[in-house]
Design a protein around this motif. Structure first.
Motif, PDB file in Angstrom:
ATOM      1  N   GLU A  38     -15.208  -5.363  -5.001  1.00  0.00           N
ATOM      2  CA  GLU A  38     -14.334  -4.707  -4.035  1.00  0.00           C
ATOM      3  C   GLU A  38     -13.335  -3.826  -4.754  1.00  0.00           C
ATOM      4  O   GLU A  38     -12.690  -4.246  -5.718  1.00  0.00           O
ATOM      5  N   GLY A  39     -13.222  -2.585  -4.324  1.00  0.00           N
ATOM      6  CA  GLY A  39     -12.286  -1.670  -4.957  1.00  0.00           C
ATOM      7  C   GLY A  39     -12.137  -0.402  -4.151  1.00  0.00           C
ATOM      8  O   GLY A  39     -12.746  -0.228  -3.096  1.00  0.00           O
ATOM      9  N   LEU A  40     -11.322   0.503  -4.669  1.00  0.00           N
ATOM     10  CA  LEU A  40     -10.964   1.715  -3.947  1.00  0.00           C
ATOM     11  C   LEU A  40     -11.298   2.948  -4.769  1.00  0.00           C
ATOM     12  O   LEU A  40     -10.831   3.098  -5.905  1.00  0.00           O
ATOM     13  N   TYR A  41     -12.104   3.845  -4.191  1.00  0.00           N
ATOM     14  CA  TYR A  41     -12.356   5.146  -4.801  1.00  0.00           C
ATOM     15  C   TYR A  41     -11.323   6.137  -4.289  1.00  0.00           C
ATOM     16  O   TYR A  41     -11.005   6.151  -3.100  1.00  0.00           O
ATOM     17  N   ILE A  42     -10.827   6.977  -5.204  1.00  0.00           N
ATOM     18  CA  ILE A  42      -9.864   8.019  -4.848  1.00  0.00           C
ATOM     19  C   ILE A  42     -10.468   9.366  -5.210  1.00  0.00           C
ATOM     20  O   ILE A  42     -10.774   9.623  -6.384  1.00  0.00           O
ATOM     21  N   VAL A  43     -10.676  10.201  -4.205  1.00  0.00           N
ATOM     22  CA  VAL A  43     -11.202  11.552  -4.412  1.00  0.00           C
ATOM     23  C   VAL A  43     -10.011  12.495  -4.554  1.00  0.00           C
ATOM     24  O   VAL A  43      -9.165  12.580  -3.666  1.00  0.00           O
ATOM     25  N   ASP A  80     -14.910  22.107  -7.351  1.00  0.00           N
ATOM     26  CA  ASP A  80     -13.766  22.781  -6.752  1.00  0.00           C
ATOM     27  C   ASP A  80     -13.387  22.148  -5.422  1.00  0.00           C
ATOM     28  O   ASP A  80     -14.149  22.180  -4.458  1.00  0.00           O
ATOM     29  N   THR A  81     -12.207  21.533  -5.391  1.00  0.00           N
ATOM     30  CA  THR A  81     -11.624  20.951  -4.182  1.00  0.00           C
ATOM     31  C   THR A  81     -12.478  19.810  -3.626  1.00  0.00           C
ATOM     32  O   THR A  81     -13.085  19.912  -2.554  1.00  0.00           O
ATOM     33  N   ALA A  82     -12.534  18.725  -4.372  1.00  0.00           N
ATOM     34  CA  ALA A  82     -13.200  17.509  -3.886  1.00  0.00           C
ATOM     35  C   ALA A  82     -12.443  16.986  -2.679  1.00  0.00           C
ATOM     36  O   ALA A  82     -11.210  16.954  -2.669  1.00  0.00           O
ATOM     37  N   GLN A  83     -13.176  16.578  -1.643  1.00  0.00           N
ATOM     38  CA  GLN A  83     -12.545  16.330  -0.353  1.00  0.00           C
ATOM     39  C   GLN A  83     -12.595  14.875   0.108  1.00  0.00           C
ATOM     40  O   GLN A  83     -11.588  14.302   0.495  1.00  0.00           O
ATOM     41  N   SER A  84     -13.787  14.275   0.123  1.00  0.00           N
ATOM     42  CA  SER A  84     -13.931  12.944   0.725  1.00  0.00           C
ATOM     43  C   SER A  84     -15.141  12.238   0.141  1.00  0.00           C
ATOM     44  O   SER A  84     -15.973  12.850  -0.533  1.00  0.00           O
ATOM     45  N   MET A  85     -15.227  10.931   0.437  1.00  0.00           N
ATOM     46  CA  MET A  85     -16.358  10.127  -0.036  1.00  0.00           C
ATOM     47  C   MET A  85     -16.728   9.119   1.040  1.00  0.00           C
ATOM     48  O   MET A  85     -15.875   8.596   1.759  1.00  0.00           O
ATOM     49  N   MET A  86     -18.033   8.862   1.150  1.00  0.00           N
ATOM     50  CA  MET A  86     -18.559   7.859   2.071  1.00  0.00           C
ATOM     51  C   MET A  86     -19.580   7.023   1.313  1.00  0.00           C
ATOM     52  O   MET A  86     -20.342   7.548   0.501  1.00  0.00           O
ATOM     53  N   ILE A  87     -19.588   5.711   1.547  1.00  0.00           N
ATOM     54  CA  ILE A  87     -20.536   4.809   0.895  1.00  0.00           C
ATOM     55  C   ILE A  87     -21.572   4.357   1.902  1.00  0.00           C
ATOM     56  O   ILE A  87     -21.249   3.935   3.010  1.00  0.00           O
ATOM     57  N   ASP A  88     -22.837   4.454   1.507  1.00  0.00           N
ATOM     58  CA  ASP A  88     -23.955   3.957   2.297  1.00  0.00           C
ATOM     59  C   ASP A  88     -24.838   3.149   1.365  1.00  0.00           C
ATOM     60  O   ASP A  88     -25.542   3.707   0.512  1.00  0.00           O
ATOM     61  N   GLY A  89     -24.803   1.821   1.491  1.00  0.00           N
ATOM     62  CA  GLY A  89     -25.543   0.963   0.586  1.00  0.00           C
ATOM     63  C   GLY A  89     -24.989   1.059  -0.823  1.00  0.00           C
ATOM     64  O   GLY A  89     -23.810   0.829  -1.061  1.00  0.00           O
ATOM     65  N   ILE A 102     -22.446  18.568  -1.660  1.00  0.00           N
ATOM     66  CA  ILE A 102     -22.308  17.130  -1.438  1.00  0.00           C
ATOM     67  C   ILE A 102     -23.135  16.429  -2.514  1.00  0.00           C
ATOM     68  O   ILE A 102     -24.337  16.677  -2.640  1.00  0.00           O
ATOM     69  N   TYR A 103     -22.488  15.583  -3.303  1.00  0.00           N
ATOM     70  CA  TYR A 103     -23.178  14.832  -4.342  1.00  0.00           C
ATOM     71  C   TYR A 103     -23.528  13.435  -3.845  1.00  0.00           C
ATOM     72  O   TYR A 103     -22.744  12.802  -3.126  1.00  0.00           O
ATOM     73  N   ALA A 104     -24.686  12.931  -4.278  1.00  0.00           N
ATOM     74  CA  ALA A 104     -25.060  11.529  -4.105  1.00  0.00           C
ATOM     75  C   ALA A 104     -24.995  10.871  -5.472  1.00  0.00           C
ATOM     76  O   ALA A 104     -25.645  11.335  -6.421  1.00  0.00           O
ATOM     77  N   ILE A 105     -24.194   9.803  -5.604  1.00  0.00           N
ATOM     78  CA  ILE A 105     -24.072   9.120  -6.888  1.00  0.00           C
ATOM     79  C   ILE A 105     -24.469   7.649  -6.744  1.00  0.00           C
ATOM     80  O   ILE A 105     -24.306   7.044  -5.690  1.00  0.00           O
ATOM     81  N   ASN A 106     -24.997   7.091  -7.828  1.00  0.00           N
ATOM     82  CA  ASN A 106     -25.241   5.653  -7.898  1.00  0.00           C
ATOM     83  C   ASN A 106     -23.913   4.940  -8.104  1.00  0.00           C
ATOM     84  O   ASN A 106     -23.154   5.297  -9.012  1.00  0.00           O
ATOM     85  N   LEU A 107     -23.625   3.942  -7.286  1.00  0.00           N
ATOM     86  CA  LEU A 107     -22.362   3.223  -7.443  1.00  0.00           C
ATOM     87  C   LEU A 107     -22.363   2.315  -8.659  1.00  0.00           C
ATOM     88  O   LEU A 107     -21.305   1.898  -9.127  1.00  0.00           O
ATOM     89  N   SER A 108     -23.526   1.993  -9.197  1.00  0.00           N
ATOM     90  CA  SER A 108     -23.594   1.114 -10.353  1.00  0.00           C
ATOM     91  C   SER A 108     -23.149   1.791 -11.637  1.00  0.00           C
ATOM     92  O   SER A 108     -22.606   1.146 -12.537  1.00  0.00           O
ATOM     93  N   LYS A 355     -14.902   0.270  -1.313  1.00  0.00           N
ATOM     94  CA  LYS A 355     -16.111  -0.476  -1.641  1.00  0.00           C
ATOM     95  C   LYS A 355     -15.779  -1.946  -1.384  1.00  0.00           C
ATOM     96  O   LYS A 355     -14.959  -2.537  -2.085  1.00  0.00           O
ATOM     97  N   LEU A 356     -16.388  -2.520  -0.355  1.00  0.00           N
ATOM     98  CA  LEU A 356     -16.043  -3.877   0.070  1.00  0.00           C
ATOM     99  C   LEU A 356     -17.086  -4.877  -0.372  1.00  0.00           C
ATOM    100  O   LEU A 356     -18.252  -4.538  -0.601  1.00  0.00           O
ATOM    101  N   SER A 357     -16.646  -6.130  -0.477  1.00  0.00           N
ATOM    102  CA  SER A 357     -17.569  -7.207  -0.840  1.00  0.00           C
ATOM    103  C   SER A 357     -18.606  -7.377   0.238  1.00  0.00           C
ATOM    104  O   SER A 357     -18.330  -7.227   1.438  1.00  0.00           O
ATOM    105  N   LYS A 358     -19.825  -7.693  -0.172  1.00  0.00           N
ATOM    106  CA  LYS A 358     -20.879  -7.949   0.813  1.00  0.00           C
ATOM    107  C   LYS A 358     -20.682  -9.330   1.408  1.00  0.00           C
ATOM    108  O   LYS A 358     -20.291 -10.276   0.755  1.00  0.00           O
ATOM    109  N   GLU A 359     -20.936  -9.410   2.719  1.00  0.00           N
ATOM    110  CA  GLU A 359     -20.782 -10.693   3.410  1.00  0.00           C
ATOM    111  C   GLU A 359     -21.822 -11.697   2.934  1.00  0.00           C
ATOM    112  O   GLU A 359     -22.948 -11.343   2.643  1.00  0.00           O
TER     113      GLU A 359
END
Length: 359
Positions: A38-43, A80-89, A102-108, A355-359
């Motif tokens: 669990e943690g926080l990404y800052i764009v 140039d001018t990073a705006q927001s982030m969304m996590i899916d899986g 729009i970039y897709a990155i591996n969270l690992s 980024k939240l802990s999985k239930e």
């Protein structure tokens, strides 16, 4: 004024392959600390047209911050001018406004695994289903439909009667089969989109320039309207408002007036309360009929820029752009409004993503 530089023309910048961000492995540096459960990404925006947007990661368990994790993982700056982030899986989707990417990155490991080009000034992205994303834009009268499997634009959602020259869509909230979108710059409406057909099925005028939205988890969508920001705004000018929209009837249920000439932004919801930036951090019960008399967390800064609430414990995080040139800061408060921690980020901390802990 907050976000004023987004009205400047977007510049086209970086170009790279879909699957790799550098051909030189020597330029790729592993992050010092891998992400935790669990943690926080800052764009961080960076400076407009400087290409120095960045991504940070904060671990609230031990109060540690890792800056420039995108650069350190990929050997290049975010853009140039990073705006927001969304996590899916296990994928993070990062909108870089000025780079039209729009970039897709591996969270690992934070490495890029794909990118989407061709969207003019992307603002926010939402996972609608396992095979579909929506992406909004500041300078377009359409919402892009994205296939996450191959990072392609599969189509667009046309917005009836919205002019291309002033087109603007911002945040997205999905409730059941419907996606609700606020139309911010030079606009007055909330859109209701059927995610099964990718069509606008209804629209509702709520106030001048609905800047941000928040769903209360029950039956209401809350809308923070900035009132136009300046008296010569061609769309009009009025005092900012908080608007409660009944989603069952899709109509305005209640409008709460805020202080005239105040700068408002970053509406968020947690535990039956609304939070937003206005001369500090405001807090208001969803049952209130009038605005708070004073800020929940006051400030002496004129550059508060971003806000989030930890959905796990109610801690409040506030980004400060300071002078918009040097590295910014984020201050963490507990749910009672007492300061817990403060840390340095990249230039202009603009967007938060949990980024939240999985239930």
């Amino acid at each position: 004024m907050k976000k004023i530089f987004f009205y400047a023309a977007a510049a086209a910048v970086v170009s790279l392959s879909l699957t790799s961000c550098s051909d030189d492995d020597d330029n790729i540096l592993e992050p010092v600390v891998s992400p935790v459960a669990e943690g926080l990404y800052i764009v961080c925006n960076g400076n407009y047209m400087a290409g120095n947007g960045s991504l940070s990661y904060y671990n609230p368990a031990d109060n540690t911050i890792e800056n420039d994790i995108f650069l350190r993982a990929n050997g290049m700056k975010l853009g140039d001018t990073a705006q927001s982030m969304m996590i899916d899986g296990e994928t993070g989707w990062i909108c870089v406004n000025g780079s039209n990417t729009i970039y897709a990155i591996n969270l690992s490991d934070y490495q890029v695994k794909g990118q989407i080009k061709g969207i003019t000034s992307p603002r926010n992205v939402l996972s609608v289903s396992s095979d579909k994303l929506y992406a909004t834009s500041l300078y377009d009268n359409r919402i892009a439909i994205i296939n996450p499997a191959d990072y392609s634009i599969s189509g667009y959602i046309d917005i009836p009667e919205m002019e291309g020259s002033t087109g603007s869509t911002e945040q997205l909230v999905k409730v059941g089969d419907y996606v609700y979108v606020n139309c911010w710059s030079y606009q007055k409406e909330i859109l209701k989109i059927d995610s099964r057909t990718d069509k606008v099925v209804d629209r509702l005028e709520v106030g001048i320039q609905p800047e941000s939205i928040a769903y209360d988890g029950d039956s209401s969508l809350w809308v923070l309207c900035d009132g136009g920001g300046w008296e010569q705004n061609p769309i009009g000018f009025e005092a900012p408002t908080l608007v409660c929209v009944d989603l069952q009837a899709f109509e305005v249920e209640r409008t709460i007036q805020l202080a005239e000439y105040s700068s408002v932004s970053e509406l968020t919801y947690f535990d039956n309360n609304l939070y937003w930036l206005e001369n500090g951090v405001q807090k208001m019960s969803v049952n209130a009929v009038s605005a708070p008399a004073s800020p929940f967390i006051p400030t002496t800064s004129y550059a508060l820029y971003s806000l989030t609430v930890n959905p796990s414990n109610g801690d409040i995080y506030v980004g400060d752009a300071i002078d918009y040139m040097q590295n910014g800061t984020v201050t963490r408060y507990n749910s009672a409004g007492n300061e817990v921690d403060s840390f340095t980020t990249g230039i202009i901390p603009a967007g938060f993503c949990w980024k939240l802990s999985k239930e």
